[in-house]
Design an enzyme around this catalytic site. Structure first.
Site, short mmCIF file in Angstrom:
data_model
loop_
_atom_site.label_atom_id
_atom_site.label_comp_id
_atom_site.label_asym_id
_atom_site.label_seq_id
_atom_site.Cartn_x
_atom_site.Cartn_y
_atom_site.Cartn_z
N THR A 68 0.82 -1.21 0.00
CA THR A 68 0.00 0.00 0.00
C THR A 68 0.85 1.26 0.00
OG1 THR A 68 -1.64 1.25 1.26
CG2 THR A 68 -0.17 -0.12 2.54
N SER A 115 -2.53 3.17 10.47
CA SER A 115 -3.49 2.26 11.10
C SER A 115 -2.78 0.92 11.32
CB SER A 115 -4.70 2.02 10.18
OG SER A 115 -4.33 1.22 9.07
N TYR A 150 -3.73 -1.85 10.13
CA TYR A 150 -3.64 -2.47 8.80
C TYR A 150 -2.39 -1.98 8.05
CZ TYR A 150 -4.01 -2.31 3.77
OH TYR A 150 -3.69 -2.35 2.43
N HIS A 151 -2.21 -0.65 8.02
CA HIS A 151 -1.05 -0.13 7.28
C HIS A 151 0.27 -0.58 7.96
CE1 HIS A 151 -4.09 2.76 5.56
NE2 HIS A 151 -3.41 2.47 4.47
N LYS A 186 1.44 -3.85 6.57
CA LYS A 186 2.12 -3.74 5.26
C LYS A 186 3.56 -3.26 5.45
CE LYS A 186 -1.44 -4.76 2.59
NZ LYS A 186 -1.51 -5.92 1.72
P1 NAD Z 1 -10.49 -8.07 -0.15
O1 NAD Z 1 -10.71 -8.13 1.31
O2 NAD Z 1 -11.66 -7.82 -1.04
O3 NAD Z 1 -9.77 -9.41 -0.66
C1 NAD Z 1 -8.86 -10.15 0.11
C2 NAD Z 1 -9.17 -11.63 -0.10
O4 NAD Z 1 -8.23 -12.41 0.66
C3 NAD Z 1 -10.56 -12.01 0.39
O5 NAD Z 1 -11.26 -12.75 -0.58
C4 NAD Z 1 -10.30 -12.84 1.66
O6 NAD Z 1 -11.30 -13.82 1.87
C5 NAD Z 1 -8.94 -13.43 1.36
N1 NAD Z 1 -8.13 -13.73 2.57
C6 NAD Z 1 -7.82 -12.89 3.59
N2 NAD Z 1 -7.08 -13.53 4.52
C7 NAD Z 1 -6.90 -14.80 4.07
C8 NAD Z 1 -6.23 -15.94 4.58
N3 NAD Z 1 -5.61 -15.91 5.75
N4 NAD Z 1 -6.23 -17.09 3.85
C9 NAD Z 1 -6.86 -17.14 2.64
N5 NAD Z 1 -7.54 -16.10 2.12
C10 NAD Z 1 -7.55 -14.93 2.82
O7 NAD Z 1 -9.34 -6.97 -0.42
P2 NAD Z 1 -8.91 -6.29 -1.80
O8 NAD Z 1 -9.50 -4.94 -1.85
O9 NAD Z 1 -9.10 -7.25 -2.90
O10 NAD Z 1 -7.36 -6.12 -1.52
C11 NAD Z 1 -6.43 -7.12 -1.92
C12 NAD Z 1 -5.02 -6.71 -1.51
O11 NAD Z 1 -4.70 -5.47 -2.14
C13 NAD Z 1 -4.89 -6.48 0.01
O12 NAD Z 1 -3.69 -7.03 0.46
C14 NAD Z 1 -4.90 -4.97 0.15
O13 NAD Z 1 -4.14 -4.59 1.24
C15 NAD Z 1 -4.28 -4.51 -1.17
N6 NAD Z 1 -4.76 -3.18 -1.56
C16 NAD Z 1 -6.10 -2.93 -1.75
C17 NAD Z 1 -6.53 -1.64 -2.10
C18 NAD Z 1 -7.98 -1.30 -2.28
O14 NAD Z 1 -8.30 -0.10 -2.43
N7 NAD Z 1 -8.89 -2.26 -2.30
C19 NAD Z 1 -5.58 -0.63 -2.24
C20 NAD Z 1 -4.23 -0.91 -2.02
C21 NAD Z 1 -3.83 -2.19 -1.68
N1 USQ Z 2 -12.52 9.48 3.57
C1 USQ Z 2 -13.45 10.50 3.63
N2 USQ Z 2 -14.76 10.16 3.61
C2 USQ Z 2 -15.19 8.87 3.51
C3 USQ Z 2 -14.22 7.84 3.45
C4 USQ Z 2 -12.89 8.17 3.49
O1 USQ Z 2 -13.12 11.68 3.70
O2 USQ Z 2 -16.39 8.65 3.48
C5 USQ Z 2 -11.08 9.82 3.57
C6 USQ Z 2 -10.26 9.15 4.66
O3 USQ Z 2 -10.29 9.90 5.85
C7 USQ Z 2 -8.88 9.06 4.02
C8 USQ Z 2 -9.19 8.92 2.53
O4 USQ Z 2 -10.54 9.33 2.35
O5 USQ Z 2 -8.19 10.26 4.20
C9 USQ Z 2 -9.02 7.51 2.00
O6 USQ Z 2 -9.80 6.61 2.75
P1 USQ Z 2 -10.28 5.22 2.13
O7 USQ Z 2 -11.18 4.56 3.11
O8 USQ Z 2 -10.78 5.42 0.75
O9 USQ Z 2 -8.88 4.43 1.96
P2 USQ Z 2 -7.85 3.85 3.03
O10 USQ Z 2 -8.43 3.71 4.38
O11 USQ Z 2 -6.60 4.63 2.91
O12 USQ Z 2 -7.60 2.38 2.50
C10 USQ Z 2 -7.74 1.98 1.13
C11 USQ Z 2 -7.80 0.46 1.12
C12 USQ Z 2 -6.48 -0.11 1.64
C13 USQ Z 2 -5.33 0.46 0.82
C14 USQ Z 2 -5.33 1.99 0.84
C15 USQ Z 2 -4.33 2.57 -0.15
O13 USQ Z 2 -8.89 -0.01 1.91
O14 USQ Z 2 -6.49 -1.52 1.54
O15 USQ Z 2 -4.10 0.01 1.32
O16 USQ Z 2 -6.63 2.43 0.37
S1 USQ Z 2 -3.64 4.08 0.42
O17 USQ Z 2 -4.72 4.96 0.87
O18 USQ Z 2 -2.92 4.68 -0.69
O19 USQ Z 2 -2.76 3.77 1.54
#
Ligand code: NAD
Ligand code: USQ
Length: 381
Positions: free
Chosen positions: A144, A183, A185-186, A189
């Site tokens: 991320t 967070s 979560y972050h 990563k």
């Molecule tokens: P998601 O939650 O939709 O998908 C993750 C999948 O992994 C799910 O289907 C879940 O069931 C599976 N999973 C989780 N833990 C597991 C485990 N222990 N064993 C087997 N399966 C497992 O998330 P996403 O949005 O598809 O994100 C995928 C990846 O991309 C994540 O690692 C996330 O951090 C990264 N990412 C997502 C975004 C975003 O905006 N969605 C942005 C940046 C990075």
């Molecule tokens: N935000 C608002 N209003 C909302 C929702 C979010 O103002 O209703 C703001 C948040 O405060 C934040 C920004 O929008 O400042 C982004 O929030 P988000 O929920 O869209 O994204 P984030 O929590 O950062 O997480 C998402 C994915 C995560 C990924 C990350 C990439 O869920 O898996 O790692 O985006 S990044 O943001 O570049 O780190």
């Protein structure tokens, strides 16, 4: 070529599996369906009604290409994971299987511990299984942009490594960019990055870590081929990401929920480009193995307020500036390098009205599933 997609049932993993299968790769999805279970725990669900993974795969095999599936928990079933890798003999493994919501990871003790244990142990199990089975496998991990924090304090954000000068020796060296997670979560990563550095240093593992921005959009050309292939669409305050949320809110006459003054600048990428960038990383796997390869997987930088205004201008929505539930800078500047993927041929899709309309249409046809109660359910941190 054979590829294992860990987390292939998820929002990014499913369209990526389809894109790769459509390109002729043999895909094995591993997923424990934990994301579908978290929907039940949170009493929320995807706006789109997604088919079971078995049904998705059945239809994908008829319309797209070769996909199989095994249900295992990669954080708990390390032996099974190892056996599957050994039997299937993939050239690449893509690691999407982590708990990916920042708000979820900040809900309480249970969710903090789950996110740490699931993400760190899962990713570590994958690295360890590669050492035990075949060290030539290329591991591609979805990281991320949030590992860097979102500040321009150290200038434009480079791809993973910061080149610094050591005054005593007057030498320049590359160090891993200092992490600044916002967070739990972050934080996972950020810790993943250290695992990769060590496995690369000690066992020479070939690893690409893709530092991805916020993914927007829902559909790709492949998911549009059948209703059974449709992707999940999160709009709630825990898993929904900002741009998809705002479009859903606009369609459902809900004021746009800007946290704070909306001065948070973030990096964005369209879901179709997520799949494309991963394909590029797989197909360009000749790189200097003495280092973990890190790319910033991002297309453009936008502030939350800019996005709200674009949506509001287009659909006449009201904007609500709310007290921010998160601890983050209320305003930041951000500049990010994405030269690595571009040098491999990445041509970013940027925010445009057609793609916004695509989401709006989908949000419109699924209006009956919109639950207002789930819009502002983020925990405070
Ligand atoms: P998601 O939650 O939709 O998908 C993750 C999948 O992994 C799910 O289907 C879940 O069931 C599976 N999973 C989780 N833990 C597991 C485990 N222990 N064993 C087997 N399966 C497992 O998330 P996403 O949005 O598809 O994100 C995928 C990846 O991309 C994540 O690692 C996330 O951090 C990264 N990412 C997502 C975004 C975003 O905006 N969605 C942005 C940046 C990075
Ligand atoms: N935000 C608002 N209003 C909302 C929702 C979010 O103002 O209703 C703001 C948040 O405060 C934040 C920004 O929008 O400042 C982004 O929030 P988000 O929920 O869209 O994204 P984030 O929590 O950062 O997480 C998402 C994915 C995560 C990924 C990350 C990439 O869920 O898996 O790692 O985006 S990044 O943001 O570049 O780190």
């Amino acid at each position: 070529m054979k590829i294992i997609v860990l987390g292939g049932d998820g929002f990014c993993g499913w369209p990526t599996s389809l894109r790769l299968a459509a390109s002729g790769y043999e895909i094995l999805i591993i997923d424990n369906l934990s994301r579908r279970n978290i929907d039940k725990e949170l009493s929320s669900s995807s706006l789109t009604e997604i088919s079971s993974l078995e049904k998705r795969i059945d239809v994908a095999n008829k319309l797209i290409g070769n996909i199989k599936y095994k249900n295992i928990d990669i954080s708990k079933e390390s032996k099974k994971l190892k056996n599957i890798i050994s039997d299937f003999q993939p050239q690449s493994i893509i690691q999407f299987a982590e708990q990916r919501s920042a708000p979820y990871s900040m809900m309480g003790d249970k969710q903090r511990r789950y996110t740490i244990e699931n993400n760190i142990t899962g990713t570590h199990n994958v690295c360890s299984a590669i050492v035990e089975t075949n060290k030539d496998i290329h591991l591609i991990h979805l990281g991320t942009m949030g590992v860097y924090g979102y500040s321009k304090e150290l200038g434009k954000i480079p791809e993973g490594y910061l080149n610094i000068n050591i005054p005593d020796t007057n030498k320049n060296i590359d160090i891993l960019y200092p992490t600044n997670p916002g967070s739990i979560y972050h934080l996972t990563k950020s810790l993943d990055q250290l695992i990769f550095q060590y496995y690369n240093k000690n066992w020479g593992l070939k690893i690409t870590d893709l530092h991805q921005g916020i993914v927007w959009g829902i559909e790709t050309p492949e998911t549009k081929k059948s209703n059974f292939l449709i992707n999940r669409f999160d709009y709630d305050g825990i898993y929904g990401t900002v741009l998809n949320r705002f479009i859903t809110q606009a369609v459902n006459n809900h004021p746009l929920t800007v946290y704070g003054i909306g001065g948070q600048k973030r990096a964005f990428i369209h879901i179709s480009d997520t799949a494309e960038c991963i394909k590029l990383a797989i197909e360009n796997d000749k790189f200097d193995k003495t280092k973990v390869r890190i790319f910033n997987q991002v297309s453009e930088i936008l502030s939350v307020d800019e996005i709200a205004k674009i949506i509001s201008d287009q659909y006449g929505s009201k904007i609500n500036y709310l007290k921010n539930p998160r601890k983050e800078l209320e305003k930041n500047d951000l500049e990010v390098s994405n030269d690595g993927l571009k040098s491999l041929g990445f041509q970013p899709i940027t925010l445009n009205n057609n793609l916004i309309d695509d989401i709006r249409l989908l949000a419109n046809t699924t209006k009956a599933n919109f639950n207002k109660e789930n819009v502002l359910n983020s925990p405070l941190w």
